[in-house]
Design a protein around this motif. Structure first.
Motif, PDB file in Angstrom:
ATOM      1  N   SER A  27       0.833  -1.204   0.000  1.00 22.66           N
ATOM      2  CA  SER A  27       0.000   0.000   0.000  1.00 22.66           C
ATOM      3  C   SER A  27       0.865   1.251   0.000  1.00 22.66           C
ATOM      4  O   SER A  27       1.963   1.257   0.557  1.00 22.66           O
ATOM      5  N   TYR A  42      -2.307   4.362   6.296  1.00 23.36           N
ATOM      6  CA  TYR A  42      -2.765   4.095   4.939  1.00 23.36           C
ATOM      7  C   TYR A  42      -4.210   3.604   4.957  1.00 23.36           C
ATOM      8  O   TYR A  42      -4.712   3.141   5.972  1.00 23.36           O
ATOM      9  N   GLU A  44      -7.089   1.016   3.448  1.00 24.33           N
ATOM     10  CA  GLU A  44      -7.194  -0.347   2.927  1.00 24.33           C
ATOM     11  C   GLU A  44      -8.577  -0.516   2.304  1.00 24.33           C
ATOM     12  O   GLU A  44      -9.588  -0.267   2.955  1.00 24.33           O
TER      13      GLU A  44
END
Length: 148
Positions: A27, A42, A44
């Motif tokens: 990612s 991050y 998802e």
């Protein structure tokens, strides 16, 4: 380390029948340091839905924390030689999980961080699996080549 990074996460799980499950993701993330801790943040994507889950990884010394907010919600703490319990909230209900971390280690170079976690996973006080997580964090401009 730069602010824009790639985080590669590889999970390996062995259940009681010695069956092995592998999971690998890469990612784009944001990296920063604050109060002697390092953070990777991050989003998802979840298959079958448009809702993302925000992941916040916090690590220092022999401790790693993973917080998920969104479709699922959880705050997992991996502390070397310590067992931690938490509720894993899913759209289908809550699950009580136990994380008994045997080893949490971090190796850092100028533009590369590698984290290894070895732990036992419990569901409702019953041993489910022995697990390993490897995370690699590199500047985004270095591109692929993670989890080598």
């Amino acid at each position: 380390m730069t602010k824009d990074v790639l985080v590669a996460i590889k999970g390996l799980q062995f259940d009681a029948a010695e069956d092995e499950t592998n999971i690998e993701t890469v990612s784009v993330a944001q990296y920063f340091e604050k109060n002697s801790s390092r953070y990777v943040i991050y989003d998802e994507a979840t298959e079958g839905t448009t809702e993302n889950t925000k992941n916040i990884i916090k690590f220092r010394d022999n401790t790693l924390e993973l917080t998920k907010k969104g479709l699922v919600n959880v705050h997992m703490i991996f502390e070397e030689n310590k067992k931690n319990m938490t509720n894993y909230a899913t759209p289908f209900g809550d699950i009580l999980i136990g994380i008994d971390a045997r080893k949490v280690s971090m190796a850092e170079e100028e533009s590369h961080i590698r984290i290894n976690v070895d732990y036992a996973l419990e569901i409702n006080y019953e041993h489910l699996a022995d697990c390993k997580i490897t995370m690699e964090i590199k500047p985004k401009e270095q591109g692929c080549g993670l989890l080598s």
